[in-house]
Design a protein around this motif. Sequence first.
Motif, PDB file in Angstrom:
ATOM      1  N   LYS A  86      79.283  22.655 -65.187  1.00 56.27           N
ATOM      2  CA  LYS A  86      78.372  23.799 -65.342  1.00 56.27           C
ATOM      3  C   LYS A  86      76.907  23.437 -65.646  1.00 56.27           C
ATOM      4  O   LYS A  86      76.132  24.294 -66.075  1.00 56.27           O
ATOM      5  N   GLU A  87      76.535  22.151 -65.424  1.00 56.85           N
ATOM      6  CA  GLU A  87      75.132  21.791 -65.703  1.00 56.85           C
ATOM      7  C   GLU A  87      74.183  22.553 -64.802  1.00 56.85           C
ATOM      8  O   GLU A  87      73.110  22.962 -65.207  1.00 56.85           O
ATOM      9  N   GLU A  88      74.614  22.746 -63.553  1.00 54.47           N
ATOM     10  CA  GLU A  88      73.714  23.379 -62.579  1.00 54.47           C
ATOM     11  C   GLU A  88      73.445  24.848 -62.884  1.00 54.47           C
ATOM     12  O   GLU A  88      72.552  25.447 -62.289  1.00 54.47           O
ATOM     13  N   ILE A  89      74.226  25.450 -63.790  1.00 52.85           N
ATOM     14  CA  ILE A  89      73.951  26.848 -64.147  1.00 52.85           C
ATOM     15  C   ILE A  89      73.701  26.995 -65.647  1.00 52.85           C
ATOM     16  O   ILE A  89      73.854  28.078 -66.206  1.00 52.85           O
ATOM     17  N   ALA A 134      77.065  12.310 -67.993  1.00 53.28           N
ATOM     18  CA  ALA A 134      76.623  12.826 -66.690  1.00 53.28           C
ATOM     19  C   ALA A 134      77.279  14.181 -66.448  1.00 53.28           C
ATOM     20  O   ALA A 134      78.177  14.577 -67.187  1.00 53.28           O
ATOM     21  N   HIS A 135      76.851  14.895 -65.403  1.00 50.77           N
ATOM     22  CA  HIS A 135      77.580  16.119 -65.033  1.00 50.77           C
ATOM     23  C   HIS A 135      78.208  15.930 -63.666  1.00 50.77           C
ATOM     24  O   HIS A 135      77.711  15.144 -62.843  1.00 50.77           O
ATOM     25  N   ILE A 136      79.323  16.616 -63.436  1.00 50.26           N
ATOM     26  CA  ILE A 136      80.080  16.395 -62.196  1.00 50.26           C
ATOM     27  C   ILE A 136      80.196  17.664 -61.344  1.00 50.26           C
ATOM     28  O   ILE A 136      80.949  17.694 -60.387  1.00 50.26           O
ATOM     29  N   HIS A 159      75.297  13.959 -54.630  1.00 46.30           N
ATOM     30  CA  HIS A 159      74.763  12.810 -55.389  1.00 46.30           C
ATOM     31  C   HIS A 159      74.354  13.277 -56.796  1.00 46.30           C
ATOM     32  O   HIS A 159      74.535  12.548 -57.769  1.00 46.30           O
ATOM     33  N   ASP A 160      73.754  14.490 -56.860  1.00 47.95           N
ATOM     34  CA  ASP A 160      73.421  15.109 -58.148  1.00 47.95           C
ATOM     35  C   ASP A 160      74.697  15.769 -58.682  1.00 47.95           C
ATOM     36  O   ASP A 160      75.055  16.838 -58.225  1.00 47.95           O
ATOM     37  N   ASP A 161      75.428  15.197 -59.620  1.00 44.06           N
ATOM     38  CA  ASP A 161      75.006  14.043 -60.377  1.00 44.06           C
ATOM     39  C   ASP A 161      76.084  12.967 -60.334  1.00 44.06           C
ATOM     40  O   ASP A 161      76.216  12.159 -61.226  1.00 44.06           O
ATOM     41  N   SER A 165      65.587  14.873 -51.222  1.00 42.19           N
ATOM     42  CA  SER A 165      66.171  16.178 -50.854  1.00 42.19           C
ATOM     43  C   SER A 165      67.187  16.651 -51.890  1.00 42.19           C
ATOM     44  O   SER A 165      68.249  17.177 -51.545  1.00 42.19           O
ATOM     45  N   MET A 166      66.860  16.444 -53.172  1.00 47.17           N
ATOM     46  CA  MET A 166      67.764  16.855 -54.258  1.00 47.17           C
ATOM     47  C   MET A 166      68.154  18.329 -54.109  1.00 47.17           C
ATOM     48  O   MET A 166      67.314  19.149 -53.789  1.00 47.17           O
ATOM     49  N   HIS A 167      69.422  18.619 -54.353  1.00 51.22           N
ATOM     50  CA  HIS A 167      70.011  19.965 -54.270  1.00 51.22           C
ATOM     51  C   HIS A 167      70.199  20.474 -52.846  1.00 51.22           C
ATOM     52  O   HIS A 167      70.604  21.620 -52.647  1.00 51.22           O
ATOM     53  N   ALA A 168      69.910  19.660 -51.836  1.00 53.79           N
ATOM     54  CA  ALA A 168      70.225  20.045 -50.449  1.00 53.79           C
ATOM     55  C   ALA A 168      71.718  19.796 -50.220  1.00 53.79           C
ATOM     56  O   ALA A 168      72.344  19.055 -50.985  1.00 53.79           O
TER      57      ALA A 168
HETATM   58 MN    MN Z   1      70.910  19.459 -60.289  1.00 51.61          MN
END
Ligand code: MN
Length: 499
Positions: free
Chosen positions: A325-328, A135-137, A295-297, A471-474
Amino acid sequence: MAKEKKTLAKALKEKTDKPVKEKSSKEKKNKSSKKEKEALLADYPNLWETRSQDDIDHTMAFAEEYMAFLDIAKTEREFVNNAIDALNDKGFVDIDTVETLKPGDKVFSSIKGKGLMFAVVGKEEIVKGMNILGAHIDSPRLDLKPNPIYEEDELVFFKTHYYGGIKKYQWTTIPLAIHGVIMKKDGTKLSLCIGEKDEDPIFYISDLLPHLGSEQMSHKASDFIKGEDLNVLIGGSKLPDDDSRDACKYAILKLLNKEYGIDEKDFVSAEIEIVPAMKARDVGFDRALIAAYGHDDKVCAYPALMALMAQEAPARTCVCMLSDKEEIGSYGNSGAQSRLYENFLVELFAKINGGYDELGYRKCIANTKMLSTDVSNAYDPKYASVSDKRNTAYLSKGVKMEKYTGARGKSGASDANSEFFASILRIFAENDIPWQTGELGKVDAGGGGTISAYLAKLGMEVIDCGVPVLSMHAPYEVISKIDLYFTYLAYKCFIENMK
Ligand code: MN
Ligand code: MN
């Protein structure tokens, strides 16, 4: 009254004494065709409806623990620190401190304090492969710029650069907290977490009042709050008798220096993250859902951590990978593309195998099976048009199995092999693990990626598998408690049974 009672009792007796009517052949036929239909047609039931009270009790208890963990682990560094504390309590030791490993041994390795690898050694020969949960944190947020502090018209702000995919307008007028680290000139590390305790101040990004907002509101939503507008209010007072330029900024710096022993230049090398100051909360009269930041992730990282910590003597060696760094794009030496994560697998292999053997290691990886445990969007009836209703995940229908990710013609996808995917579904069926499936949005509506492609590249079998998020990424996202609990059971089932 007595007479009436007697009549009622008599009527009830007659009712129970009635001979059971034989089912007609038509009724029997209907029943068998219903059974046949159930066997042939795919059905993805709502788990609140179909699962036992015992399952629901476990769901509610698991959610409580998850919410408490989320509140103390909002950033990747905090997640790593808290996870290592939990691992230490369970007898895990740093892999650097051991020479050899045997079945039942538990080890971990921190990846720059921002990622984490940990494992429980299995009984089976290591060359036959491992079972991995990954998973990513990290989560979308606002990072401070290198020179963040400025004063404008007697108010003091932090300048930020957003991290990950956000809708910028969602970050104004909500309570914000400051988390992160500052390396001081004496070489010590200062960890900051301000805005989470009830007595702490919070921080804030202002927006225009509607009375004067008509010009602003005429712009597209992607434009009306610009990246350069995401400036966080951090103060607005002066020291007595100071009428010099930047007196308010000076007052804040003086305060920071007194409290933490830092000056303006210390921010240049710091890693400070601005995150929502809200705590995880139950949503709805029935308390079926959870709203929280990140929540993500973490909604996959937490059950993966719990599933690994539940192992004592697994058949295959089990590994959990929590990356940054998953989000980038998973870049940098703490992102999933970094060789540091693979270094742990190499060291684990060598210490179990009694020495490193290149071909043996590569065979081990080729025999390794992995769940890339990342979230996906939950179908939102308010925004139905972006999803294919027949191929989307729904809240409360369990873990989402996503054969492939990517965008516009599956570009950038890691597409799981059919043989591997089917073998997981067989294990889930044998262990009564519910699941659902789908894509992230309609074809050509958008898309996304996860860490799966980077691990698949090494040669292991990988599939994406995670919790649906509303609402993912909110700044404040929503998940279903029953999805969280059955995702935990799914991850546990995978690492215990996958061969
Ligand atoms: Mn994400
Ligand atoms: Mn994610």
